[in-house]
Design an enzyme around this catalytic site. Sequence first.
Site, PDB file in Angstrom:
ATOM      1  CB  SER A 162      -0.992  -0.033   1.263  1.00 45.79           C
ATOM      2  OG  SER A 162      -1.819   0.834   1.298  1.00 45.79           O
ATOM      3  CG  ASN A 199      -5.850   6.546   6.373  1.00 44.68           C
ATOM      4  OD1 ASN A 199      -6.766   6.222   5.596  1.00 44.68           O
ATOM      5  ND2 ASN A 199      -5.369   5.563   7.133  1.00 44.68           N
ATOM      6  CB  SER A 208       1.943   1.611  13.266  1.00 44.84           C
ATOM      7  OG  SER A 208       1.689   1.348  11.569  1.00 44.84           O
ATOM      8  N   GLY A 209      -0.663  -0.368  13.032  1.00 44.73           N
ATOM      9  CA  GLY A 209      -0.836  -1.795  12.672  1.00 44.73           C
ATOM     10  C   GLY A 209      -0.119  -2.107  11.281  1.00 44.73           C
ATOM     11  NE  ARG A 260       0.404   4.671  11.772  1.00 39.36           N
ATOM     12  CZ  ARG A 260       1.261   5.003  10.627  1.00 39.36           C
ATOM     13  NH1 ARG A 260       1.978   5.966  10.536  1.00 39.36           N
ATOM     14  NH2 ARG A 260       1.435   3.858  10.036  1.00 39.36           N
TER      15      ARG A 260
END
Length: 549
Positions: free
Chosen positions: A67, A379, A504-505, A511
């Site tokens: 991504s 996001n 974060s994942g 974050r």
Amino acid sequence: MSLPVDTIRILADRHPKPANIRFTYGTAGFRTLGSTLDSVMFRVGILAGLRSKKLDGKTIGVMVTASHNPEPDNGVKLVDPRGEMLEAAWEAHATNLANAPTTDAFIEALENLVKIAKIDLSKPSRIVYGRDTRPSGPSLVAALEDGFQAIGASVRNAGVTTTPILHYLVRSINTKGTKDEYGIDSEEGYMQKLSTAFKKLVAGKPASPPLIVDCANGVGAQAVDEIIKYLGDSLQLIPHNTATTTPGALNNACGADFVKTTQKLPPSLAQFLKPGQRACSFDGDADRLMYFYLDERGQFRMLDGDKIAALVAAFIVDLVKAAGLEEEIKVGIVQTAYANGGSTKYLSDRLPVKCVPTGVKHLHHAAEHYDVGVYFEANGHGTVLFSPDTQETLAAHQPSTPAQSTALNHLVNLTQLINQTVGDALSDMLLVEVVLAHKSYSGAEWDSLYVDLPNRLVKVVVSDIHIFKTEDAERRLVSPPGLQAKIDELVRRYEAGRAFVRPSGTEAVVRVYAEAMVRAQADELAFRVAGLVYDETGGDPARRPAEFL
């Protein structure tokens, strides 16, 4: 029928697990340096086959992508039959299989999974798979294909494609020939479905000015080139950052994550974007969307997922009322802690708003509880879900006036334009353009729906992200002990201050998000909280950003 252990053993030995690496199936599947993922890909190939068998031979999707991450990273995720994320219980199975240290341990873990999940191995397994444009993609796909071979799956290679198209294909394949048929199961079918609905929705509206599209030097460039052929003169797109074969270009100083994180114009667009002109950015696999424009003074103005949610939700609410369906169809919106306080206030005055933990699976699941559920992460990842009952209501409703009929047709066409399986930059871009055309909004008029509180997002590299535990939809830390109280003390010093910290994942970072009434204070609060996190948890000294000092 038993597992083909001999075949699995021979092929598994070609893909040994690297020592001293622990893999975790997170929010977006497995994601880390592409060079370490060979064994994971092989094992995911087998897991996908078993998942399909468990679901009576329904087609499972496998997408190889990282991504918005930097180009050296890669990853893989599974897509369940309706185009949704992998069932949560199977995330643990995926993590367990990926971390088996040896071939023997892996085979033992597979046999346990078959037993625990009661998988009938005589069932067929069917898989459709694709990848983004990362250089590591072909070799990782080869490892994945060894996994498919090991479990004896029937496969279809979708090739280089966007993540949302792969999700679309999974749902279309599994609903083919049923009353829930989602679309023709090909990229052409996807383009045809979106462009047909878009043209119906903007028919009779003045043509919008051309739209600059930053493709992040990723696979979205291919999708934009393709949709241009279908849109004709209904919308002019001007693609930029389309260098999909240039080493190091992917997501580099461009794309949705760059725009959101830096809150700046991609440098490559500086000479092209004129004041007042709209532009948008995709991310590397085209499932996130950011809009932006330059105001009359040439200042950069960002229109993020919160702004998209506000625009779209208000439009749908208006259409539901205009169609005479406000009693039958309730529209709701789902946000995460990253949603700007300004957007939450604006939306809460108009419709129900729910806050859930970060991650598509949480948003998607919560949105399914509404008749029409709108979700967008700040996001830029999001979509709109129309429940099966709502779709039936739209199909059966008898409008009593021409105005009701028009609004009803618009709602029906929106169900076709929106990719309801997952966030989709291309579909969401067309959705935004529909609303802007109907409202005759410029970027500035859209932006003025509400005022964002100044905010800052900072990444902190720490020695162990697993010590960070959260509650209250990730808005508060419960671990490390005592850290939340110190954050609260900091936040109290700032007008309209808000801050939260979460692991974060998708990356090995923590974050930090902060808001305040004034830009300088939002920045200061973010960096103070980041410094606190860093100092409290023994961050890597070599990675202490200058702003924390």
